[in-house]
Scaffold this motif. Structure first.
Motif, PDB file in Angstrom:
ATOM      1  N   TYR A 182       0.828  -1.199   0.000  1.00 17.64           N
ATOM      2  CA  TYR A 182       0.000   0.000   0.000  1.00 17.64           C
ATOM      3  C   TYR A 182       0.871   1.261   0.000  1.00 17.64           C
ATOM      4  O   TYR A 182       0.629   2.213  -0.762  1.00 17.64           O
ATOM      5  CB  TYR A 182      -0.931  -0.012   1.213  1.00 17.64           C
ATOM      6  N   VAL A 183       1.893   1.241   0.851  1.00 21.87           N
ATOM      7  CA  VAL A 183       2.813   2.384   0.923  1.00 21.87           C
ATOM      8  C   VAL A 183       3.514   2.583  -0.406  1.00 21.87           C
ATOM      9  O   VAL A 183       3.673   3.718  -0.896  1.00 21.87           O
ATOM     10  CB  VAL A 183       3.841   2.177   2.063  1.00 21.87           C
ATOM     11  N   ALA A 184       3.919   1.468  -1.034  1.00 20.41           N
ATOM     12  CA  ALA A 184       4.604   1.560  -2.329  1.00 20.41           C
ATOM     13  C   ALA A 184       3.687   2.149  -3.389  1.00 20.41           C
ATOM     14  O   ALA A 184       4.098   2.998  -4.195  1.00 20.41           O
ATOM     15  CB  ALA A 184       5.092   0.165  -2.741  1.00 20.41           C
ATOM     16  N   VAL A 185       2.425   1.704  -3.378  1.00 16.76           N
ATOM     17  CA  VAL A 185       1.457   2.231  -4.347  1.00 16.76           C
ATOM     18  C   VAL A 185       1.232   3.718  -4.112  1.00 16.76           C
ATOM     19  O   VAL A 185       1.158   4.527  -5.055  1.00 16.76           O
ATOM     20  CB  VAL A 185       0.122   1.457  -4.261  1.00 16.76           C
ATOM     21  N   GLN A 186       1.109   4.120  -2.852  1.00 18.51           N
ATOM     22  CA  GLN A 186       0.921   5.524  -2.507  1.00 18.51           C
ATOM     23  C   GLN A 186       2.099   6.357  -3.003  1.00 18.51           C
ATOM     24  O   GLN A 186       1.921   7.475  -3.519  1.00 18.51           O
ATOM     25  CB  GLN A 186       0.760   5.683  -0.986  1.00 18.51           C
ATOM     26  N   GLN A 187       3.286   5.781  -2.832  1.00 17.71           N
ATOM     27  CA  GLN A 187       4.484   6.500  -3.315  1.00 17.71           C
ATOM     28  C   GLN A 187       4.468   6.636  -4.821  1.00 17.71           C
ATOM     29  O   GLN A 187       4.839   7.687  -5.379  1.00 17.71           O
ATOM     30  CB  GLN A 187       5.737   5.746  -2.850  1.00 17.71           C
ATOM     31  N   GLN A 188       4.018   5.571  -5.480  1.00 17.93           N
ATOM     32  CA  GLN A 188       3.931   5.628  -6.944  1.00 17.93           C
ATOM     33  C   GLN A 188       2.916   6.683  -7.381  1.00 17.93           C
ATOM     34  O   GLN A 188       3.154   7.459  -8.320  1.00 17.93           O
ATOM     35  CB  GLN A 188       3.547   4.246  -7.491  1.00 17.93           C
ATOM     36  N   ILE A 189       1.763   6.675  -6.683  1.00 16.49           N
ATOM     37  CA  ILE A 189       0.729   7.650  -7.013  1.00 16.49           C
ATOM     38  C   ILE A 189       1.254   9.080  -6.810  1.00 16.49           C
ATOM     39  O   ILE A 189       1.045   9.984  -7.642  1.00 16.49           O
ATOM     40  CB  ILE A 189      -0.529   7.424  -6.164  1.00 16.49           C
ATOM     41  N   ARG A 190       1.950   9.268  -5.682  1.00 13.87           N
ATOM     42  CA  ARG A 190       2.499  10.582  -5.368  1.00 13.87           C
ATOM     43  C   ARG A 190       3.518  11.004  -6.434  1.00 13.87           C
ATOM     44  O   ARG A 190       3.549  12.159  -6.883  1.00 13.87           O
ATOM     45  CB  ARG A 190       3.147  10.560  -3.979  1.00 13.87           C
ATOM     46  N   ALA A 191       4.327  10.034  -6.836  1.00 10.24           N
ATOM     47  CA  ALA A 191       5.344  10.334  -7.852  1.00 10.24           C
ATOM     48  C   ALA A 191       4.690  10.696  -9.174  1.00 10.24           C
ATOM     49  O   ALA A 191       5.124  11.627  -9.883  1.00 10.24           O
ATOM     50  CB  ALA A 191       6.273   9.133  -8.014  1.00 10.24           C
ATOM     51  N   LEU A 192       3.624   9.939  -9.510  1.00  7.91           N
ATOM     52  CA  LEU A 192       2.909  10.227 -10.761  1.00  7.91           C
ATOM     53  C   LEU A 192       2.266  11.608 -10.719  1.00  7.91           C
ATOM     54  O   LEU A 192       2.268  12.358 -11.718  1.00  7.91           O
ATOM     55  CB  LEU A 192       1.849   9.146 -11.008  1.00  7.91           C
ATOM     56  N   LYS A 193       1.672  11.928  -9.542  1.00  7.52           N
ATOM     57  CA  LYS A 193       1.053  13.264  -9.408  1.00  7.52           C
ATOM     58  C   LYS A 193       2.093  14.371  -9.566  1.00  7.52           C
ATOM     59  O   LYS A 193       1.856  15.383 -10.225  1.00  7.52           O
ATOM     60  CB  LYS A 193       0.377  13.379  -8.044  1.00  7.52           C
ATOM     61  N   GLU A 194       3.249  14.146  -8.917  1.00  8.46           N
ATOM     62  CA  GLU A 194       4.316  15.150  -9.009  1.00  8.46           C
ATOM     63  C   GLU A 194       4.787  15.309 -10.455  1.00  8.46           C
ATOM     64  O   GLU A 194       5.034  16.420 -10.934  1.00  8.46           O
ATOM     65  CB  GLU A 194       5.486  14.755  -8.099  1.00  8.46           C
ATOM     66  N   GLU A 195       4.886  14.171 -11.140  1.00  9.03           N
ATOM     67  CA  GLU A 195       5.314  14.209 -12.549  1.00  9.03           C
ATOM     68  C   GLU A 195       4.273  14.933 -13.417  1.00  9.03           C
ATOM     69  O   GLU A 195       4.623  15.732 -14.301  1.00  9.03           O
ATOM     70  CB  GLU A 195       5.510  12.773 -13.046  1.00  9.03           C
ATOM     71  N   GLN A 196       2.991  14.671 -13.095  1.00 11.74           N
ATOM     72  CA  GLN A 196       1.920  15.308 -13.847  1.00 11.74           C
ATOM     73  C   GLN A 196       1.912  16.819 -13.620  1.00 11.74           C
ATOM     74  O   GLN A 196       1.754  17.612 -14.562  1.00 11.74           O
ATOM     75  CB  GLN A 196       0.565  14.710 -13.432  1.00 11.74           C
TER      76      GLN A 196
END
Length: 208
Positions: A182-196
């Motif tokens: 879950y933490v890894a997915v959240q980090q991925q989501i956060r990274a994607l948002k930052e990239e977006q």
């Protein structure tokens, strides 16, 4: 804890029974040895009676005593020549020796009866001890079976507790793994948002 306390109680009762068994076994062996000794004495007395019976007078005891009394009365109340008196005294002594044989036979017969009675009492005591030992053996077996049952229950409970603990550990590990994912997915989501957001800023910057 309740089962352990019950195990302790049963062990104490079993130990008490085993102690009684040891005492009874010792008493049984002692009674057996004493009974054997009594019967050996009975045989010896019986042999003495048999040997003495060969010297048993042909005259009955009652007749012997009656004749002794008559002769003693004659000596005491009648004036008789010395030679005749000596003959009577010798006769009395002879009869008294015969009476002694009867007395010895009676004493030996009484002794034999006494020994037989004592041996029988010891035999009865040995039988009672044997019955008590059988009863205690059954009680000991009962306590042993109860102990085995409780110990098996304790083992079963411990096994169940170990399995539950192991299951709990597995669930905890699975929960930790899910949390990490879950933490890894959240980090991925956060990274994607930052990239977006970064791309959107660059896009607006180019338009200006």
């Amino acid at each position: 804890k309740a089962l352990q306390a019950e195990v302790k109680r049963l062990k104490q009762q079993r130990d008490e029974i085993n102690l009684q068994v040891q005492v009874l076994k010792a008493a049984r062996e002692k009674a057996k040895a004493q009974r054997k000794e009594k019967y050996e004495q009975v045989i010896k007395v019986r042999d003495k009676i048999k040997a003495l019976a060969q010297n048993k007078p042909s005259t009955r005891l009652e007749d012997l005593e009656k004749e002794i009394q008559n002769l003693e009365w004659t000596i005491q109340t009648t004036s008789i020549p010395v030679k005749e008196e000596k003959t009577i005294i010798d006769r009395v002594r002879f009869l008294e020796n015969q009476r002694v044989v009867y007395k010895q036979l009676q004493e030996l017969t009484d002794k034999r009866l006494e020994l037989q009675t004592e041996a029988k009492a010891l035999e009865t005591q040995a039988k009672l001890n044997h019955e008590k030992l059988s009863e205690l053996a059954q009680q000991s077996q009962k306590f042993h079976e109860q102990l085995i049952e409780i110990i098996n229950n304790i083992r079963s409970l411990r096994q169940s507790a170990d399995e539950a603990h192991e299951k709990h550990s597995e669930i905890r590990q699975e929960a930790n793994q899910v949390h990490e994912e879950y933490v890894a997915v959240q980090q991925q989501i956060r990274a994607l948002k930052e990239e977006q957001e970064k791309r959107e800023k660059e896009h607006y910057a180019k338009r200006e």
